[in-house]
Design a protein around this motif. Structure first.
Motif, PDB file in Angstrom:
ATOM      1  N   PRO A  28      57.832  30.445  35.309  1.00 28.52           N
ATOM      2  CA  PRO A  28      57.574  30.200  36.730  1.00 28.52           C
ATOM      3  C   PRO A  28      57.147  31.453  37.499  1.00 28.52           C
ATOM      4  O   PRO A  28      56.318  31.365  38.407  1.00 28.52           O
ATOM      5  N   VAL A  29      57.655  32.619  37.126  1.00 26.60           N
ATOM      6  CA  VAL A  29      57.239  33.854  37.793  1.00 26.60           C
ATOM      7  C   VAL A  29      55.779  34.149  37.474  1.00 26.60           C
ATOM      8  O   VAL A  29      54.998  34.506  38.349  1.00 26.60           O
ATOM      9  N   SER A  30      55.408  33.968  36.225  1.00 32.16           N
ATOM     10  CA  SER A  30      54.014  34.187  35.829  1.00 32.16           C
ATOM     11  C   SER A  30      53.077  33.243  36.587  1.00 32.16           C
ATOM     12  O   SER A  30      52.020  33.657  37.077  1.00 32.16           O
ATOM     13  N   LEU A  31      53.456  31.990  36.716  1.00 30.91           N
ATOM     14  CA  LEU A  31      52.643  31.025  37.460  1.00 30.91           C
ATOM     15  C   LEU A  31      52.550  31.410  38.940  1.00 30.91           C
ATOM     16  O   LEU A  31      51.493  31.270  39.558  1.00 30.91           O
ATOM     17  N   LEU A  32      53.638  31.909  39.512  1.00 30.27           N
ATOM     18  CA  LEU A  32      53.641  32.370  40.900  1.00 30.27           C
ATOM     19  C   LEU A  32      52.651  33.523  41.080  1.00 30.27           C
ATOM     20  O   LEU A  32      51.876  33.546  42.046  1.00 30.27           O
ATOM     21  N   ASN A  66      48.986  33.612  43.299  1.00 27.96           N
ATOM     22  CA  ASN A  66      48.635  34.636  44.284  1.00 27.96           C
ATOM     23  C   ASN A  66      47.290  35.275  43.965  1.00 27.96           C
ATOM     24  O   ASN A  66      46.491  35.518  44.856  1.00 27.96           O
ATOM     25  N   PHE A  67      47.032  35.537  42.691  1.00 25.99           N
ATOM     26  CA  PHE A  67      45.726  36.088  42.321  1.00 25.99           C
ATOM     27  C   PHE A  67      44.608  35.133  42.733  1.00 25.99           C
ATOM     28  O   PHE A  67      43.604  35.545  43.310  1.00 25.99           O
ATOM     29  N   ASP A  68      44.799  33.840  42.433  1.00 25.11           N
ATOM     30  CA  ASP A  68      43.744  32.842  42.661  1.00 25.11           C
ATOM     31  C   ASP A  68      43.608  32.409  44.120  1.00 25.11           C
ATOM     32  O   ASP A  68      42.503  32.124  44.578  1.00 25.11           O
ATOM     33  N   ILE A 121      45.150  34.036  47.046  1.00 24.19           N
ATOM     34  CA  ILE A 121      45.226  35.066  48.081  1.00 24.19           C
ATOM     35  C   ILE A 121      44.351  36.273  47.731  1.00 24.19           C
ATOM     36  O   ILE A 121      43.445  36.636  48.477  1.00 24.19           O
ATOM     37  N   MET A 122      44.621  36.870  46.604  1.00 21.83           N
ATOM     38  CA  MET A 122      43.978  38.133  46.277  1.00 21.83           C
ATOM     39  C   MET A 122      42.471  38.009  46.021  1.00 21.83           C
ATOM     40  O   MET A 122      41.732  38.948  46.286  1.00 21.83           O
ATOM     41  N   LYS A 123      42.026  36.859  45.549  1.00 20.34           N
ATOM     42  CA  LYS A 123      40.593  36.716  45.265  1.00 20.34           C
ATOM     43  C   LYS A 123      39.749  36.793  46.539  1.00 20.34           C
ATOM     44  O   LYS A 123      38.567  37.063  46.473  1.00 20.34           O
ATOM     45  N   LYS A 124      40.378  36.609  47.682  1.00 18.74           N
ATOM     46  CA  LYS A 124      39.673  36.733  48.966  1.00 18.74           C
ATOM     47  C   LYS A 124      39.439  38.196  49.341  1.00 18.74           C
ATOM     48  O   LYS A 124      38.644  38.488  50.226  1.00 18.74           O
ATOM     49  N   HIS A 125      40.147  39.115  48.682  1.00 16.73           N
ATOM     50  CA  HIS A 125      40.133  40.522  49.062  1.00 16.73           C
ATOM     51  C   HIS A 125      39.668  41.461  47.955  1.00 16.73           C
ATOM     52  O   HIS A 125      39.433  42.639  48.216  1.00 16.73           O
ATOM     53  N   HIS A 126      39.592  40.957  46.734  1.00 12.78           N
ATOM     54  CA  HIS A 126      39.259  41.785  45.577  1.00 12.78           C
ATOM     55  C   HIS A 126      38.087  41.187  44.808  1.00 12.78           C
ATOM     56  O   HIS A 126      37.874  39.970  44.837  1.00 12.78           O
ATOM     57  N   SER A 127      37.400  42.051  44.072  1.00 12.36           N
ATOM     58  CA  SER A 127      36.276  41.592  43.254  1.00 12.36           C
ATOM     59  C   SER A 127      36.786  40.742  42.087  1.00 12.36           C
ATOM     60  O   SER A 127      37.946  40.851  41.676  1.00 12.36           O
ATOM     61  N   GLU A 128      35.894  39.909  41.571  1.00 19.31           N
ATOM     62  CA  GLU A 128      36.265  39.017  40.465  1.00 19.31           C
ATOM     63  C   GLU A 128      36.735  39.810  39.250  1.00 19.31           C
ATOM     64  O   GLU A 128      37.701  39.434  38.587  1.00 19.31           O
ATOM     65  N   GLY A 129      36.065  40.914  38.962  1.00 23.83           N
ATOM     66  CA  GLY A 129      36.450  41.733  37.812  1.00 23.83           C
ATOM     67  C   GLY A 129      37.845  42.305  37.938  1.00 23.83           C
ATOM     68  O   GLY A 129      38.601  42.356  36.960  1.00 23.83           O
ATOM     69  N   ILE A 130      38.199  42.721  39.136  1.00 22.52           N
ATOM     70  CA  ILE A 130      39.536  43.273  39.360  1.00 22.52           C
ATOM     71  C   ILE A 130      40.591  42.175  39.247  1.00 22.52           C
ATOM     72  O   ILE A 130      41.655  42.385  38.650  1.00 22.52           O
ATOM     73  N   ILE A 131      40.303  40.998  39.772  1.00 22.45           N
ATOM     74  CA  ILE A 131      41.253  39.884  39.647  1.00 22.45           C
ATOM     75  C   ILE A 131      41.502  39.565  38.174  1.00 22.45           C
ATOM     76  O   ILE A 131      42.656  39.380  37.757  1.00 22.45           O
ATOM     77  N   GLU A 132      40.457  39.528  37.389  1.00 19.53           N
ATOM     78  CA  GLU A 132      40.618  39.258  35.955  1.00 19.53           C
ATOM     79  C   GLU A 132      41.436  40.367  35.286  1.00 19.53           C
ATOM     80  O   GLU A 132      42.268  40.090  34.424  1.00 19.53           O
ATOM     81  N   LYS A 133      41.216  41.605  35.687  1.00 16.96           N
ATOM     82  CA  LYS A 133      41.991  42.728  35.148  1.00 16.96           C
ATOM     83  C   LYS A 133      43.465  42.582  35.524  1.00 16.96           C
ATOM     84  O   LYS A 133      44.348  42.756  34.683  1.00 16.96           O
ATOM     85  N   PHE A 134      43.733  42.247  36.804  1.00 16.88           N
ATOM     86  CA  PHE A 134      45.118  42.041  37.237  1.00 16.88           C
ATOM     87  C   PHE A 134      45.778  40.918  36.432  1.00 16.88           C
ATOM     88  O   PHE A 134      46.923  41.043  36.007  1.00 16.88           O
ATOM     89  N   PHE A 186      55.267  39.455  44.749  1.00 20.85           N
ATOM     90  CA  PHE A 186      54.532  38.239  45.103  1.00 20.85           C
ATOM     91  C   PHE A 186      55.463  37.233  45.776  1.00 20.85           C
ATOM     92  O   PHE A 186      56.598  37.060  45.350  1.00 20.85           O
ATOM     93  N   VAL A 187      54.948  36.575  46.791  1.00 18.64           N
ATOM     94  CA  VAL A 187      55.647  35.484  47.461  1.00 18.64           C
ATOM     95  C   VAL A 187      54.754  34.256  47.350  1.00 18.64           C
ATOM     96  O   VAL A 187      53.524  34.352  47.435  1.00 18.64           O
ATOM     97  N   LYS A 188      55.373  33.118  47.155  1.00 21.06           N
ATOM     98  CA  LYS A 188      54.620  31.861  47.080  1.00 21.06           C
ATOM     99  C   LYS A 188      53.664  31.783  48.276  1.00 21.06           C
ATOM    100  O   LYS A 188      54.092  31.984  49.424  1.00 21.06           O
ATOM    101  N   PRO A 189      52.365  31.541  48.031  1.00 22.48           N
ATOM    102  CA  PRO A 189      51.376  31.635  49.115  1.00 22.48           C
ATOM    103  C   PRO A 189      51.713  30.870  50.390  1.00 22.48           C
ATOM    104  O   PRO A 189      51.555  31.416  51.491  1.00 22.48           O
TER     105      PRO A 189
END
Length: 157
Positions: A13-17, A21-23, A25-38, A88-91
């Motif tokens: 459940p933590v991994s899914l949380l 957040n990556f998908d 929240i963060m994808k609005k602020h970071h490049s696709e390559g960085i999201i995949e790296k994260f 991370f907090v649930k979006p």
């Protein structure tokens, strides 16, 4: 709200949380390559390994994990660099005080470890939150290529 140490049964459940957040929240602020790296650096398997060297907490509400965060030493024994990690907090629960409560627990862990300065490698979307709880942007920024802003704060017991 219950804040406690992570257990093996919490990993999925933590991994899914984190992935949400990556998908969401963060994808609005970071490049696709960085999201995949994260994402690649934050799999359930890697989280399981991190349980041995990070102090990882989870926040539960109504028997559901709604947030997670950790204290990690990104330095060494002689020169520790105690930092927030995997925060991370649930979006849909952002801006409801959960993150602040979790931050306070992580700060207490850093104080117990003897930290005088607390660090955080912040994602772009979290700089505002970390500023709110007292962090300031560091002069040196070693991870700009990863779209990370290092921040720090002085802490005392």
């Amino acid at each position: 709200m219950n804040i406690r140490k992570i257990k093996d049964s919490d990993v999925k459940p933590v991994s899914l949380l984190m992935m949400r957040n990556f998908d969401e929240i963060m994808k609005k602020h970071h490049s696709e390559g960085i999201i995949e790296k994260f994402k690649a650096h934050n799999t359930a398997e890697k989280l399981t390994q991190q349980m041995f060297w990070k102090d990882i907490l989870v926040v539960e509400e109504n028997n559901e994990i709604v947030a997670t965060g950790a204290v990690a030493n990104f330095g060494d024994q002689q020169n520790p660099k105690y930092s927030i990690s995997n925060f991370f907090v649930k979006p849909e629960l952002h801006r409801q005080g959960i993150g602040k409560a979790l931050f306070n627990e992580l700060r207490n862990i850093a104080i117990e470890k003897g930290a005088e300065i607390f660090h955080v490698p912040s994602s772009r979307n979290a700089v505002e939150f970390y500023s709110f709880v007292g962090f300031e942007v560091d002069e040196k920024q070693p991870d700009l290529e990863d779209e990370i802003t290092w921040m720090s704060m002085k802490i005392s017991s």
